[in-house]
Design an enzyme around this catalytic site. Structure first.
Site, PDB file in Angstrom:
ATOM      1  CG  HIS A   1      -2.089  -1.008   1.008  1.00  0.00           C
ATOM      2  ND1 HIS A   1      -3.214  -0.771   0.259  1.00  0.00           N
ATOM      3  CD2 HIS A   1      -2.182  -2.284   1.437  1.00  0.00           C
ATOM      4  CE1 HIS A   1      -3.978  -1.839   0.261  1.00  0.00           C
ATOM      5  NE2 HIS A   1      -3.375  -2.787   0.962  1.00  0.00           N
TER       6      HIS A   1
ATOM      7  CG  ASP B   1       1.177   0.589  -5.431  1.00  0.00           C
ATOM      8  OD1 ASP B   1       0.357   0.881  -4.531  1.00  0.00           O
ATOM      9  OD2 ASP B   1       0.947  -0.278  -6.312  1.00  0.00           O
TER      10      ASP B   1
ATOM     11  CB  SER C   1      -4.116 -13.783 -12.344  1.00  0.00           C
ATOM     12  OG  SER C   1      -5.286 -13.373 -11.666  1.00  0.00           O
TER      13      SER C   1
ATOM     14  CD  GLU D   1      -7.170  -3.816 -12.571  1.00  0.00           C
ATOM     15  OE1 GLU D   1      -6.739  -4.695 -13.331  1.00  0.00           O
ATOM     16  OE2 GLU D   1      -8.098  -4.024 -11.760  1.00  0.00           O
TER      17      GLU D   1
ATOM     18  CG  ASP E   1      -0.352  -5.530  -8.582  1.00  0.00           C
ATOM     19  OD1 ASP E   1       0.488  -5.483  -7.663  1.00  0.00           O
ATOM     20  OD2 ASP E   1      -1.583  -5.468  -8.374  1.00  0.00           O
TER      21      ASP E   1
HETATM   22  C1  GLA Z   1      -2.927  -4.378  -4.935  1.00  0.00           C
HETATM   23  C2  GLA Z   1      -2.753  -3.245  -5.925  1.00  0.00           C
HETATM   24  C3  GLA Z   1      -1.319  -2.713  -5.907  1.00  0.00           C
HETATM   25  C4  GLA Z   1      -0.870  -2.380  -4.488  1.00  0.00           C
HETATM   26  C5  GLA Z   1      -1.194  -3.527  -3.537  1.00  0.00           C
HETATM   27  C6  GLA Z   1      -0.933  -3.181  -2.104  1.00  0.00           C
HETATM   28  O1  GLA Z   1      -2.169  -5.486  -5.321  1.00  0.00           O
HETATM   29  O2  GLA Z   1      -3.078  -3.689  -7.217  1.00  0.00           O
HETATM   30  O3  GLA Z   1      -1.212  -1.591  -6.750  1.00  0.00           O
HETATM   31  O4  GLA Z   1      -1.434  -1.175  -4.050  1.00  0.00           O
HETATM   32  O5  GLA Z   1      -2.548  -3.946  -3.633  1.00  0.00           O
HETATM   33  O6  GLA Z   1       0.428  -2.965  -1.911  1.00  0.00           O
END
Ligand code: GLA
Length: 385
Positions: A34, A36, A126, A159, A171
């Site tokens: 959390h 990013d 995924s 997304e 991700d």
């Molecule tokens: C999900 C989101 C990421 C990131 C994580 C928490 O995976 O897609 O962008 O914020 O939660 O670190």
């Protein structure tokens, strides 16, 4: 599932060989959760669980997708990218096409068959792998001339804007940019990144899949973002240079604690501390100090659980079992939260016992058969053939 299976399914489905086949991996995140979307640091890596996509151009401008694992087809009515309700999975592919077109990039008709072994809903991204893999293919087939980082950003936009999940960049970044046997620290403010070898002979990274998937994950995720933004808006009054929690020190946050709603203070405190933990984790990796790395992972978990409040009892139970096990150096909830996997750094000599005892305890407490995945760190998205 592998490239060969996907290629032969493509040939069966479209009666021709694919023009390209791509491997798009899922990801883990060692630490930096959390952070990013708060302009902070993350430390992810691609893993040996992936989606393979076989694709070929088609001349009528349409899109035909086949999800091998679901045995489900999507064919567009015309050359438009229309939001799909019935085939929700198709939105991951349509989203990046739609975003690329917004940038004036020319995308023609396309056939795609995909399938993989990234467990769904386990927090291994995924969907990001599918989005990044699709964008990677578009770039190759339609010669768009995009960099890997351009691919990452377009996949994230798909997304955010099309699927509607306001996720950060981690991700897609991990799926596209990773290298074998390394983790990569991304500065989500500047988008600069650095590879750190993850060379830990005698230790293993293993994921424990809680099998829990909370339906509130998207709405809670967006709420956390808003709470962080609320904190920033207050603190900005004292320093206009602050634009994300990355710009906030723990000292400043504590100074203004009384002006923040208690819940907002807790969220911000977790994020500010977590951003600092990623830096400490990288320093620990550089001196091969896995014990410190493990302690930092446990601290992250406590913050996610008590301050950011994104854990669930099942995940807490798995982390507690890990904490009790002498072979485990560190463990924590991984990903967005409300279920999914824990990531565990375990002495390989004690791995089998850890898996056995944790699985037995989990089954007896929750009646759920624990799935465990030892992971290898692999390269990011690549062309297979
Ligand atoms: C999900 C989101 C990421 C990131 C994580 C928490 O995976 O897609 O962008 O914020 O939660 O670190």
């Amino acid at each position: 599932m592998n490239a060969i299976t996907v290629n032969s399914a493509f040939e069966q489905h479209f009666s021709t060989a694919p023009d390209i086949t791509v491997r798009a991996p899922g990801r883990i995140n060692l630490i930096g959760e959390h952070t990013d979307y708060n302009g902070g640091f993350v430390l992810p890596a691609a893993i040996d669980k992936a989606i393979w996509l076989a694709a070929g151009k088609r001349s009528d401008g349409r899109f035909a997708f086949y999800a091998l694992d679901l045995n489900d087809n999507y064919v567009s009515d015309d050359a438009d990218t229309v939001f799909q309700d019935r085939h929700k999975w198709a939105n991951y592919l349509l989203g990046v096409i739609s975003e690329a077109r917004k940038d004036g990039l020319h995308i023609g008709g396309l056939n795609v068959v995909f399938g993989g072994d990234v467990p769904l809903g386990a927090g291994l991204s995924s969907s990001a792998a599918l989005e990044s893999g699709t964008m990677f293919i578009l770039n190759e087939l339609f010669q768009l001339g995009l960099s890997r980082m351009d691919i990452v950003r377009l996949a994230q936009r798909g997304e955010n804007n099309f699927v509607g999940m306001k996720c950060g960049i981690m991700d897609m970044f991990a799926s596209v940019i990773s290298r074998e046997n390394t983790v990569v620290r991304l500065d989500c403010r500047s988008l600069e990144y650095e590879y750190f070898p993850f060379d830990a002979p005698g230790y293993s990274l293993v994921l424990c899949d809680s099998g829990v998937k909370h339906t509130l994950v998207d709405s809670e995720y967006n709420t956390r973002r808003e709470e962080c933004e609320e904190g920033v808006a207050v603190l900005k009054q004292y320093n206009p240079g602050i634009s994300t929690l990355r710009d906030v020190s723990l000292e400043l946050l504590k100074q203004h604690a009384a002006e923040l709603r208690p819940v907002v203070f807790r969220r911000c405190k977790y994020v500010v501390e977590e951003i600092a933990r990623v830096q400490l984790a990288c320093a620990a990796l550089q001196r091969n100090d896995l014990a410190t790395l493990g302690q930092l992972m446990f601290q992250t978990h406590d913050g996610l659980n008590l301050e950011y409040e994104v854990s669930v009892p099942e995940i807490n139970f798995l982390v507690e079992k890990a904490r009790e096990n002498p072979a485990v150096l560190g463990a924590r909830m991984m990903g967005g939260g409300f279920g999914g996997c824990t990531i565990n750094l375990v002495e390989t000599a004690g791995l089998e016992d850890f898996i056995e005892t944790t699985s037995a305890a989990y089954l007896s407490k929750y009646g759920i058969t624990l799935k465990t995945y030892p992971v290898k760190l692999t390269a990011g998205t690549s062309v297979i053939s």
